[in-house]
Scaffold this active site. Structure first.
Site, PDB file in Angstrom:
ATOM      1  N   ASP A 168     -63.848 128.875 -14.136  1.00 63.60           N
ATOM      2  CA  ASP A 168     -64.125 127.641 -15.011  1.00 63.60           C
ATOM      3  C   ASP A 168     -65.730 127.713 -15.335  1.00 63.60           C
ATOM      4  O   ASP A 168     -66.244 126.661 -15.066  1.00 63.60           O
ATOM      5  CB  ASP A 168     -63.623 126.645 -14.136  1.00 63.60           C
ATOM      6  CG  ASP A 168     -63.890 125.331 -15.081  1.00 63.60           C
ATOM      7  OD1 ASP A 168     -64.060 125.247 -16.087  1.00 63.60           O
ATOM      8  OD2 ASP A 168     -64.343 124.256 -14.247  1.00 63.60           O
ATOM      9  N   GLU A 191     -61.119 129.569  -3.970  1.00 66.45           N
ATOM     10  CA  GLU A 191     -59.609 129.164  -4.309  1.00 66.45           C
ATOM     11  C   GLU A 191     -58.748 130.387  -4.686  1.00 66.45           C
ATOM     12  O   GLU A 191     -58.190 130.387  -5.676  1.00 66.45           O
ATOM     13  CB  GLU A 191     -60.098 128.560  -5.636  1.00 66.45           C
ATOM     14  CG  GLU A 191     -60.844 127.124  -5.338  1.00 66.45           C
ATOM     15  CD  GLU A 191     -60.578 126.159  -6.456  1.00 66.45           C
ATOM     16  OE1 GLU A 191     -60.195 126.133  -7.615  1.00 66.45           O
ATOM     17  OE2 GLU A 191     -60.744 124.950  -6.004  1.00 66.45           O
ATOM     18  N   TYR A 220     -59.332 117.436  -5.225  1.00 68.52           N
ATOM     19  CA  TYR A 220     -59.626 116.781  -6.526  1.00 68.52           C
ATOM     20  C   TYR A 220     -58.409 115.418  -6.686  1.00 68.52           C
ATOM     21  O   TYR A 220     -57.913 115.278  -7.689  1.00 68.52           O
ATOM     22  CB  TYR A 220     -59.469 117.605  -7.719  1.00 68.52           C
ATOM     23  CG  TYR A 220     -60.710 118.291  -7.836  1.00 68.52           C
ATOM     24  CD1 TYR A 220     -61.727 118.216  -8.489  1.00 68.52           C
ATOM     25  CD2 TYR A 220     -60.520 119.896  -7.398  1.00 68.52           C
ATOM     26  CE1 TYR A 220     -62.981 118.524  -8.721  1.00 68.52           C
ATOM     27  CE2 TYR A 220     -61.838 120.515  -7.309  1.00 68.52           C
ATOM     28  CZ  TYR A 220     -62.964 119.877  -8.084  1.00 68.52           C
ATOM     29  OH  TYR A 220     -64.039 120.809  -8.267  1.00 68.52           O
ATOM     30  N   GLU A 254     -65.586 121.110  -2.493  1.00 66.22           N
ATOM     31  CA  GLU A 254     -65.786 120.431  -3.831  1.00 66.22           C
ATOM     32  C   GLU A 254     -65.060 119.130  -3.847  1.00 66.22           C
ATOM     33  O   GLU A 254     -63.643 119.200  -3.496  1.00 66.22           O
ATOM     34  CB  GLU A 254     -65.002 121.389  -5.052  1.00 66.22           C
ATOM     35  CG  GLU A 254     -65.851 122.696  -5.340  1.00 66.22           C
ATOM     36  CD  GLU A 254     -65.210 123.570  -6.392  1.00 66.22           C
ATOM     37  OE1 GLU A 254     -64.370 123.031  -7.100  1.00 66.22           O
ATOM     38  OE2 GLU A 254     -65.410 124.644  -6.258  1.00 66.22           O
TER      39      GLU A 254
HETATM   40  C1  BDP Z   1     -62.205 124.090  -9.002  1.00 64.96           C
HETATM   41  C2  BDP Z   1     -63.064 125.349  -9.034  1.00 64.96           C
HETATM   42  C3  BDP Z   1     -64.275 125.227  -9.970  1.00 64.96           C
HETATM   43  C4  BDP Z   1     -63.934 124.367 -11.144  1.00 64.96           C
HETATM   44  C5  BDP Z   1     -63.366 122.980 -10.718  1.00 64.96           C
HETATM   45  C6  BDP Z   1     -62.929 121.854 -12.006  1.00 64.96           C
HETATM   46  O1  BDP Z   1     -63.514 125.905  -8.084  1.00 64.96           O
HETATM   47  O2  BDP Z   1     -64.944 126.205 -10.237  1.00 64.96           O
HETATM   48  O3  BDP Z   1     -65.161 124.112 -11.938  1.00 64.96           O
HETATM   49  O4  BDP Z   1     -62.466 123.132  -9.709  1.00 64.96           O
HETATM   50  O5  BDP Z   1     -62.080 122.119 -12.234  1.00 64.96           O
HETATM   51  O6  BDP Z   1     -60.980 124.639  -9.046  1.00 64.96           O
HETATM   52  O7  BDP Z   1     -63.932 121.232 -12.134  1.00 64.96           O
END
Ligand code: BDP
Length: 592
Positions: free
Chosen positions: A157, A406, A461, A497
């Site tokens: 991404d 990931e 997330y 993240e």
């Molecule tokens: C994760 C990835 C990262 C993406 C992020 C996203 O590690 O590179 O930019 O999600 O979706 O899956 O913002």
């Protein structure tokens, strides 16, 4: 791998600036192109990504080869020395000729490569260097990609910026020279122990001295290429309070003349994972910071020292003490800056996207998940690990290796794929913990590789990609998963993240997705859960700043999860983090 340096015995010259540039348009045999000067070129800046520097749309989205060329002189008095041409990085593949003669090639877009060009250069006239750069990826490269017709589909991404991304330098050494230095430090009572291992050519002896920041020699040894030096009452390298010693290595001829010198900065510090703690110098560290990118307007992924200075300033202002080099090794210059500034780094290879059908996995609809049957990256991935460790092993800022981001850790074959790579990493460096950053579907019940790693680094997330907008449900899911990890295996957790896409300036009294208020509420919810759980020992928000991605239906002008905009303006969340990070100490109070 030693960083090029200018000292009493080594000279240094830069080949940055304006180069001639053109897209490869079937000019025939690539090996014949460098035989004569390129024609019909445009000017291009080096270092930089070429993508955003031309109004020709073909340049922006170019897939395949491009050519760079420039001329340079070699000073006459360099005749008789090793003359080394070195590229900080060429993304993803570079092949180099001097005066039409092939010199070297390198695969892997984020690590340096070099060669002695003394057999190829002239000392009495101008020389010409030609570089072919290729940005095509496939299922054998790290990272992976796949050609779909004339387009490159890639599994990460961030925009596939390409070009000569980092400084190009030429440096000299004597014919016999210091090839490599490995430094490992330890602490015993009040003593700092500096273990060193020098690789050098020639029949010389080696003298090693430790010099402090005031330029005083505090200890030295002439006992050979390998040994240990003790320093009484050393000043430690600490997060937020860096202290750098210099290992002065001298290569000495039998007649007593010094033939080569290298000065390698290092810090005295220890790292250890014990129980739920990540100890730096024996104290439990708490990671506060970000996943970042090397990404700025115009430069793209190209080295941008101005931005680097600003980013470190913003990290300090906000109270961050660490970052992860998501999703590839960052420039050597950034690593040196982190050493100097006392910022802790989780250092990552470019093994991102080892997960075919990742979106399908999280959104549903991925019936066949066969990543490990499809990818053939074992070799390039192992090479990426070797090159990262060879380059960054002496940096005190690096406290952990992240060998992938990931991957499909919950798909059959993941353990067999990763076991040899984790073993390789540990064999190359037994002093730092190793992690593999995990994807949301790799929950404790499904993950197949958690037993291999030292620290759980989780990208989560909840509230964004799942339970979208519903922070109550997200909170429950997050708490429950983090608790389950501890019940499964008692290892510390860093959330590497968590973040919400946020349009700068989009606001609402009721926090809805994409607004600045939602980003604040989203982060607050995560903070609440982290603060309840002792085994969560760090938090890296995704992302430090908005960044460019490929075009697509889930991105509006790039990924907007930045706490800062792409031009480094603060969103509201920046003030929330400023308050939290400046209150949270770097080390966990074990008496609480
Ligand atoms: C994760 C990835 C990262 C993406 C992020 C996203 O590690 O590179 O930019 O999600 O979706 O899956 O913002």
């Amino acid at each position: 791998m030693l960083y090029p340096q200018n000292n009493l015995k080594r000279e240094l010259m830069e080949l940055n600036g304006l180069w001639n540039f053109k897209l490869h348009d079937d000019q025939g045999d690539c090996n014949e192109v460098p035989l004569k000067k390129l024609e019909d070129t445009i000017l291009m800046s080096v270092p930089a990504s070429y993508n955003d520097l031309s109004e020709n749309p073909k340049v922006k989205n170019h897939v395949g080869k491009v050519w760079y060329e420039r001329e340079f002189y070699i000073p006459e008095h360099w005749n008789g020395k090793r003359i080394v041409l070195r590229f900080g990085s060429v993304t993803h593949y570079g092949k180099v000729w001097i005066n039409g003669q092939y010199v070297m090639e390198h695969a892997g877009g984020y690590t340096p490569f070099e060669e002695d060009i003394s057999p190829y250069v002239s000392f009495d006239k101008k020389n010409r260097v030609t570089v072919m750069v290729d940005n095509i990826l496939d299922f054998t490269t790290t990272p992976i990609g796949k050609m779909e017709g004339k387009n490159l589909d890639y599994y990460f991404d961030f925009f596939n910026y390409s070009g000569i991304h980092r400084p190009v330098k030429i440096y000299t050494t004597a014919k016999d020279y210091i090839q490599d230095i490995t430094i490992v430090t330890d602490l015993k009572q009040e003593k700092g122990i500096v273990h060193y291992d020098i690789e050098a050519s020639g029949p010389q002896t080696v003298k090693v001295s430790v010099v402090d920041e005031e330029g005083q020699v505090v200890a030295s040894s002439s006992s050979g290429v390998r040994g240990s030096i003790e320093i009484k009452n050393p000043t430690l390298w600490q997060p937020g309070n860096a202290y750098l010693y210099t290992l002065l290595v001298e290569l000495i001829n039998p007649d007593g003349t010094v033939v080569d010198i290298y000065e390698e900065e290092f810090g005295i510090r220890t790292v250890e994972v014990r129980g739920k703690d990540f100890l730096i110098n024996g104290k439990p560290f708490y990671f506060k910071g970000f996943g970042k990118h090397e990404d700025t307007e115009l430069n793209g992924r190209g080295f941008n020292e101005v931005a680097n200075i600003k980013d470190f300033s913003l990290m300090k202002w906000i109270g961050a003490n660490s970052f992860r080099t998501a999703h590839y090794p960052y420039s050597e210059e950034i690593m040196r800056q982190a050493d100097r500034e006392g910022i802790v780094v989780i250092d990552e290879t470019a093994a991102v996207g080892l997960h075919i059908n990742l979106l399908g996995a999280i959104m549903g609809g991925a019936d066949k998940r066969t990543t490990w049957e499809q990818v053939q990256t074992h070799e390039s991935h192992a090479q990426a690990i070797r090159e990262l460790i060879k380059r960054d092993k002496n940096h005190p800022c690096v406290v952990m290796w992240s060998i992938a981001n990931e991957p499909a850790g919950d798909e059959e074959g993941a353990y067999e794929y990763f076991k040899p790579l984790v073993d390789l990493t540990k064999e190359l460096d037994s002093t730092r913990p190793v992690t593999i950053v995990s994807f949301q579907t790799a929950t404790p019940k499904r993950d197949l590789i958690y037993s291999l790693i030292d620290v759980f680094c989780l990208n989560r997330y909840y509230g964004w990609y799942t339970q979208s907008g519903d922070l109550k449900a997200a909170e429950e899911a997050l708490r429950s998963e983090l608790t389950e990890w501890w019940e499964t295996d008692q290892k510390p957790i860093i959330i590497t993240e968590f973040g919400a896409d946020t349009m700068h300036g989009m606001t609402s009294t009721v926090p809805v997705m994409w607004t600045e208020e939602f980003q604040v509420e989203f982060l607050k919810m995560y903070h609440k859960v982290f603060d309840e759980l002792d085994h969560v020992i760090g938090e890296h928000v995704w992302n430090f700043a908005d960044f460019a991605t490929k075009e697509g239906i889930i991105r509006v002008g790039g990924n907007k999860k930045g706490v800062f905009t792409r031009d480094r303006k603060p969103k509201k969340a920046a003030y929330l983090l400023h308050e939290r990070y400046n209150q949270l100490p770097d080390f966990i109070d074990i008496n609480k």
